[in-house]
Scaffold this motif. Structure first.
Motif, PDB file in Angstrom:
ATOM      1  N   GLU A  44      44.413  37.597  33.604  1.00  0.00           N
ATOM      2  CA  GLU A  44      44.251  38.601  32.427  1.00  0.00           C
ATOM      3  C   GLU A  44      44.984  38.193  31.230  1.00  0.00           C
ATOM      4  OE1 GLU A  44      43.040  42.055  30.686  1.00  0.00           O
ATOM      5  OE2 GLU A  44      42.327  41.125  32.515  1.00  0.00           O
ATOM      6  N   VAL A  45      46.022  37.773  31.431  1.00  0.00           N
ATOM      7  CA  VAL A  45      46.898  37.276  30.196  1.00  0.00           C
ATOM      8  C   VAL A  45      46.008  36.080  29.416  1.00  0.00           C
ATOM      9  CG1 VAL A  45      49.098  36.124  29.442  1.00  0.00           C
ATOM     10  CG2 VAL A  45      49.203  38.046  31.086  1.00  0.00           C
ATOM     11  N   ARG A  46      45.602  35.264  30.119  1.00  0.00           N
ATOM     12  CA  ARG A  46      44.894  34.307  29.699  1.00  0.00           C
ATOM     13  C   ARG A  46      43.359  34.635  28.982  1.00  0.00           C
ATOM     14  NH1 ARG A  46      42.727  29.599  33.400  1.00  0.00           N
ATOM     15  NH2 ARG A  46      41.585  31.129  34.554  1.00  0.00           N
ATOM     16  N   ARG A  47      43.001  35.642  29.738  1.00  0.00           N
ATOM     17  CA  ARG A  47      41.867  36.467  29.141  1.00  0.00           C
ATOM     18  C   ARG A  47      42.129  37.031  27.781  1.00  0.00           C
ATOM     19  NH1 ARG A  47      39.189  40.851  28.627  1.00  0.00           N
ATOM     20  NH2 ARG A  47      40.805  42.398  29.367  1.00  0.00           N
ATOM     21  N   ARG A  48      43.264  37.416  27.489  1.00  0.00           N
ATOM     22  CA  ARG A  48      43.526  38.116  26.325  1.00  0.00           C
ATOM     23  C   ARG A  48      44.061  37.258  25.362  1.00  0.00           C
ATOM     24  NH1 ARG A  48      46.033  43.922  27.565  1.00  0.00           N
ATOM     25  NH2 ARG A  48      44.952  44.529  29.105  1.00  0.00           N
ATOM     26  N   GLY A  49      43.815  35.773  25.526  1.00  0.00           N
ATOM     27  CA  GLY A  49      43.938  34.777  24.583  1.00  0.00           C
ATOM     28  C   GLY A  49      45.442  34.107  24.471  1.00  0.00           C
ATOM     29  N   HIS A  50      45.980  34.325  25.523  1.00  0.00           N
ATOM     30  CA  HIS A  50      47.417  33.549  25.691  1.00  0.00           C
ATOM     31  C   HIS A  50      47.487  32.166  26.456  1.00  0.00           C
ATOM     32  CE1 HIS A  50      49.304  37.169  23.797  1.00  0.00           C
ATOM     33  NE2 HIS A  50      48.757  37.959  24.471  1.00  0.00           N
ATOM     34  N   ASP A  51      48.293  31.469  26.161  1.00  0.00           N
ATOM     35  CA  ASP A  51      48.325  30.207  26.784  1.00  0.00           C
ATOM     36  C   ASP A  51      49.261  30.518  27.987  1.00  0.00           C
ATOM     37  OD1 ASP A  51      48.384  27.453  27.660  1.00  0.00           O
ATOM     38  OD2 ASP A  51      50.067  27.207  26.551  1.00  0.00           O
ATOM     39  N   VAL A  52      48.808  30.310  29.283  1.00  0.00           N
ATOM     40  CA  VAL A  52      49.655  30.564  30.598  1.00  0.00           C
ATOM     41  C   VAL A  52      50.137  29.241  31.264  1.00  0.00           C
ATOM     42  CG1 VAL A  52      49.482  31.737  32.921  1.00  0.00           C
ATOM     43  CG2 VAL A  52      48.294  32.694  30.856  1.00  0.00           C
ATOM     44  N   ARG A  53      51.363  29.301  31.540  1.00  0.00           N
ATOM     45  CA  ARG A  53      51.620  28.299  32.463  1.00  0.00           C
ATOM     46  C   ARG A  53      52.395  28.912  33.697  1.00  0.00           C
ATOM     47  NH1 ARG A  53      53.638  23.565  28.148  1.00  0.00           N
ATOM     48  NH2 ARG A  53      52.037  24.129  26.879  1.00  0.00           N
TER      49      ARG A  53
ATOM     50  N   ALA B 233      48.088  36.309  35.522  1.00  0.00           N
ATOM     51  CA  ALA B 233      47.964  35.096  34.776  1.00  0.00           C
ATOM     52  C   ALA B 233      46.621  35.032  34.071  1.00  0.00           C
ATOM     53  CB  ALA B 233      48.437  33.725  35.448  1.00  0.00           C
TER      54      ALA B 233
END
Length: 86
Positions: A10-19, A8
């Motif tokens: 890493e996904v957030r670091r790439r600019g995505h919204d994570v829940r 999560a």
């Protein structure tokens, strides 16, 4: 939980919204890391007692070891007699 949180992050670091959907007792921890979390399932907890141990290995008797290595259960094919010998 840690591999999910690492993914999560890493996904957030790439600019995505994570829940995340996590067990109820992990909501505060995940929220403290800056993620939006929804409780799902039952609370996970550490075992109440000492860690479980493996039962001791039983030793095989000599007859059991011999039967396992006998010719009938061997994966090597039987030897052929030499040519000319009958």
């Amino acid at each position: 939980m840690q591999p999910v949180v690492a993914l999560a992050a890493e996904v957030r670091r790439r600019g995505h919204d994570v829940r995340l959907c996590v067990p109820p007792n992990f909501i505060d921890w995940v929220g403290g890391l800056g993620f939006t979390a929804t409780p799902i399932g039952i609370a996970m907890r550490q075992p109440a007692g000492p860690p479980l141990r493996r039962p001791p290995r039983r030793r095989r008797s000599r007859s059991a070891r011999w039967s396992r290595t006998s010719r009938e259960t061997s994966s090597t094919p039987p030897r052929r007699p030499p040519r000319g010998a009958t």
